[in-house]
Scaffold this motif. Structure first.
Motif, PDB file in Angstrom:
ATOM      1  N   THR A  81      14.052 108.500  25.587  1.00  0.00           N
ATOM      2  CA  THR A  81      13.106 108.798  24.512  1.00  0.00           C
ATOM      3  C   THR A  81      12.282 107.568  24.156  1.00  0.00           C
ATOM      4  OG1 THR A  81      14.557 110.513  23.617  1.00  0.00           O
ATOM      5  CG2 THR A  81      12.892 109.608  22.129  1.00  0.00           C
ATOM      6  N   ARG A  82      12.947 106.423  24.022  1.00  0.00           N
ATOM      7  CA  ARG A  82      12.225 105.180  23.705  1.00  0.00           C
ATOM      8  C   ARG A  82      11.245 104.830  24.823  1.00  0.00           C
ATOM      9  NH1 ARG A  82      15.272 102.068  19.472  1.00  0.00           N
ATOM     10  NH2 ARG A  82      15.909 103.822  18.182  1.00  0.00           N
ATOM     11  N   CYS A  83      11.663 105.004  26.065  1.00  0.00           N
ATOM     12  CA  CYS A  83      10.788 104.718  27.207  1.00  0.00           C
ATOM     13  C   CYS A  83       9.553 105.624  27.157  1.00  0.00           C
ATOM     14  CB  CYS A  83      11.558 104.913  28.507  1.00  0.00           C
ATOM     15  SG  CYS A  83      10.657 104.422  29.972  1.00  0.00           S
ATOM     16  N   ALA A  84       9.743 106.889  26.869  1.00  0.00           N
ATOM     17  CA  ALA A  84       8.620 107.825  26.773  1.00  0.00           C
ATOM     18  C   ALA A  84       7.677 107.423  25.640  1.00  0.00           C
ATOM     19  CB  ALA A  84       9.131 109.246  26.566  1.00  0.00           C
ATOM     20  N   GLN A  85       8.230 106.960  24.519  1.00  0.00           N
ATOM     21  CA  GLN A  85       7.398 106.507  23.402  1.00  0.00           C
ATOM     22  C   GLN A  85       6.546 105.309  23.816  1.00  0.00           C
ATOM     23  OE1 GLN A  85      10.456 105.739  20.513  1.00  0.00           O
ATOM     24  NE2 GLN A  85      10.073 107.662  19.420  1.00  0.00           N
ATOM     25  N   VAL A  86       7.171 104.365  24.526  1.00  0.00           N
ATOM     26  CA  VAL A  86       6.439 103.172  24.983  1.00  0.00           C
ATOM     27  C   VAL A  86       5.299 103.578  25.905  1.00  0.00           C
ATOM     28  CG1 VAL A  86       6.620 101.109  26.441  1.00  0.00           C
ATOM     29  CG2 VAL A  86       8.361 101.572  24.705  1.00  0.00           C
ATOM     30  N   LEU A  87       5.594 104.430  26.875  1.00  0.00           N
ATOM     31  CA  LEU A  87       4.562 104.846  27.829  1.00  0.00           C
ATOM     32  C   LEU A  87       3.420 105.578  27.130  1.00  0.00           C
ATOM     33  CD1 LEU A  87       6.819 105.970  30.809  1.00  0.00           C
ATOM     34  CD2 LEU A  87       5.476 103.868  30.606  1.00  0.00           C
ATOM     35  N   ASN A  88       3.751 106.410  26.165  1.00  0.00           N
ATOM     36  CA  ASN A  88       2.726 107.141  25.417  1.00  0.00           C
ATOM     37  C   ASN A  88       1.837 106.183  24.624  1.00  0.00           C
ATOM     38  OD1 ASN A  88       1.370 109.409  24.369  1.00  0.00           O
ATOM     39  ND2 ASN A  88       2.700 109.430  22.566  1.00  0.00           N
ATOM     40  N   LEU A  89       2.440 105.234  23.917  1.00  0.00           N
ATOM     41  CA  LEU A  89       1.650 104.264  23.144  1.00  0.00           C
ATOM     42  C   LEU A  89       0.805 103.382  24.055  1.00  0.00           C
ATOM     43  CD1 LEU A  89       4.305 103.204  20.481  1.00  0.00           C
ATOM     44  CD2 LEU A  89       2.211 104.521  20.069  1.00  0.00           C
ATOM     45  N   ALA A  90       1.363 102.995  25.190  1.00  0.00           N
ATOM     46  CA  ALA A  90       0.611 102.148  26.129  1.00  0.00           C
ATOM     47  C   ALA A  90      -0.598 102.893  26.683  1.00  0.00           C
ATOM     48  CB  ALA A  90       1.524 101.691  27.264  1.00  0.00           C
ATOM     49  N   ARG A  91      -0.420 104.153  27.051  1.00  0.00           N
ATOM     50  CA  ARG A  91      -1.544 104.931  27.593  1.00  0.00           C
ATOM     51  C   ARG A  91      -2.614 105.137  26.536  1.00  0.00           C
ATOM     52  NH1 ARG A  91       1.086 102.992  30.498  1.00  0.00           N
ATOM     53  NH2 ARG A  91       2.196 103.758  32.294  1.00  0.00           N
ATOM     54  N   GLN A  92      -2.195 105.398  25.291  1.00  0.00           N
ATOM     55  CA  GLN A  92      -3.162 105.578  24.210  1.00  0.00           C
ATOM     56  C   GLN A  92      -3.984 104.313  23.984  1.00  0.00           C
ATOM     57  OE1 GLN A  92      -1.047 106.842  20.720  1.00  0.00           O
ATOM     58  NE2 GLN A  92      -0.620 108.881  21.530  1.00  0.00           N
ATOM     59  N   ALA A  93      -3.357 103.158  24.172  1.00  0.00           N
ATOM     60  CA  ALA A  93      -4.042 101.883  23.971  1.00  0.00           C
ATOM     61  C   ALA A  93      -4.752 101.399  25.232  1.00  0.00           C
ATOM     62  CB  ALA A  93      -3.040 100.827  23.508  1.00  0.00           C
ATOM     63  N   GLY A  94      -4.622 102.140  26.330  1.00  0.00           N
ATOM     64  CA  GLY A  94      -5.294 101.778  27.568  1.00  0.00           C
ATOM     65  C   GLY A  94      -4.604 100.678  28.364  1.00  0.00           C
ATOM     66  N   HIS A  95      -3.296 100.526  28.166  1.00  0.00           N
ATOM     67  CA  HIS A  95      -2.537  99.507  28.891  1.00  0.00           C
ATOM     68  C   HIS A  95      -1.687 100.166  29.987  1.00  0.00           C
ATOM     69  CE1 HIS A  95      -3.599  96.313  26.157  1.00  0.00           C
ATOM     70  NE2 HIS A  95      -3.226  97.049  25.127  1.00  0.00           N
ATOM     71  N   PRO A  96      -1.560  99.505  31.140  1.00  0.00           N
ATOM     72  CA  PRO A  96      -0.738 100.056  32.229  1.00  0.00           C
ATOM     73  C   PRO A  96       0.720  99.605  32.158  1.00  0.00           C
ATOM     74  CG  PRO A  96      -1.907  98.144  33.034  1.00  0.00           C
ATOM     75  CD  PRO A  96      -2.332  98.347  31.591  1.00  0.00           C
ATOM     76  N   LEU A  97       1.231  99.325  30.977  1.00  0.00           N
ATOM     77  CA  LEU A  97       2.591  98.821  30.806  1.00  0.00           C
ATOM     78  C   LEU A  97       3.601  99.749  31.472  1.00  0.00           C
ATOM     79  CD1 LEU A  97       4.465  96.712  29.470  1.00  0.00           C
ATOM     80  CD2 LEU A  97       4.506  98.198  27.455  1.00  0.00           C
ATOM     81  N   LYS A  98       4.488  99.161  32.267  1.00  0.00           N
ATOM     82  CA  LYS A  98       5.533  99.923  32.944  1.00  0.00           C
ATOM     83  C   LYS A  98       6.832  99.776  32.171  1.00  0.00           C
ATOM     84  CE  LYS A  98       7.980 100.297  37.336  1.00  0.00           C
ATOM     85  NZ  LYS A  98       8.142  99.700  38.685  1.00  0.00           N
ATOM     86  N   CYS A  99       7.500 100.905  31.919  1.00  0.00           N
ATOM     87  CA  CYS A  99       8.755 100.937  31.200  1.00  0.00           C
ATOM     88  C   CYS A  99       9.691 101.855  31.985  1.00  0.00           C
ATOM     89  CB  CYS A  99       8.536 101.467  29.783  1.00  0.00           C
ATOM     90  SG  CYS A  99      10.024 101.537  28.792  1.00  0.00           S
ATOM     91  N   THR A 100      10.905 101.388  32.234  1.00  0.00           N
ATOM     92  CA  THR A 100      11.886 102.191  32.971  1.00  0.00           C
ATOM     93  C   THR A 100      13.239 102.111  32.286  1.00  0.00           C
ATOM     94  OG1 THR A 100      12.482 100.343  34.420  1.00  0.00           O
ATOM     95  CG2 THR A 100      10.742 101.825  35.205  1.00  0.00           C
ATOM     96  N   THR A 101      14.136 103.003  32.686  1.00  0.00           N
ATOM     97  CA  THR A 101      15.519 102.963  32.208  1.00  0.00           C
ATOM     98  C   THR A 101      16.443 102.827  33.412  1.00  0.00           C
ATOM     99  OG1 THR A 101      15.744 105.374  32.270  1.00  0.00           O
ATOM    100  CG2 THR A 101      15.035 104.405  30.191  1.00  0.00           C
ATOM    101  N   GLU A 102      17.596 102.190  33.190  1.00  0.00           N
ATOM    102  CA  GLU A 102      18.597 102.070  34.243  1.00  0.00           C
ATOM    103  C   GLU A 102      19.963 101.920  33.592  1.00  0.00           C
ATOM    104  OE1 GLU A 102      17.628  98.589  36.526  1.00  0.00           O
ATOM    105  OE2 GLU A 102      18.655  97.269  35.140  1.00  0.00           O
ATOM    106  N   PRO A 103      20.985 102.434  34.266  1.00  0.00           N
ATOM    107  CA  PRO A 103      22.334 102.268  33.705  1.00  0.00           C
ATOM    108  C   PRO A 103      22.765 100.805  33.778  1.00  0.00           C
ATOM    109  CG  PRO A 103      22.435 103.349  35.841  1.00  0.00           C
ATOM    110  CD  PRO A 103      20.993 103.191  35.495  1.00  0.00           C
TER     111      PRO A 103
END
Length: 104
Positions: A81-103
């Protein structure tokens, strides 16, 4: 044969035990790129991950210098959920920030 054996069909009753384990923690990773500003990454760390300004600055520098950094460690659902929030905010701001999750 006893009366007890007749009721069970002549077999032995066994009880299966199930053990539950704690859910495995997951890391949320932010990845460095040449376009997303340091200020935006710091803002994301403060707003989405609720880090203090000094901790957000430290994590942002780790992302910048090492190529990636752990923004937080959560259960799998919360991490995704946090990763999805980051990606959504980054896209809205026009940034290509990559966010991933891993165990962990």
């Amino acid at each position: 044969m006893s009366e007890f054996d007749d009721d069970l069909g002549g077999g032995v009753a066994t009880e299966k035990r199930t053990r539950t384990q704690k859910p495995r923690p997951w890391n949320v990773l932010l990845w460095n790129d040449d376009y997303t500003t340091m200020e935006f990454v710091t803002h994301i760390l403060e707003q989405v991950f609720h880090h203090s300004p000094s901790m957000a600055q430290r994590i942002m520098l780790e992302v910048h210098n090492r190529g990636k950094g752990v923004a937080g460690t959560y259960s799998r659902d919360v991490a995704e959920t946090r990763c999805a929030q980051v990606l959504n905010l980054a896209r809205q701001a026009g940034h290509p920030l990559k966010c991933t999750t891993e165990p962990t």
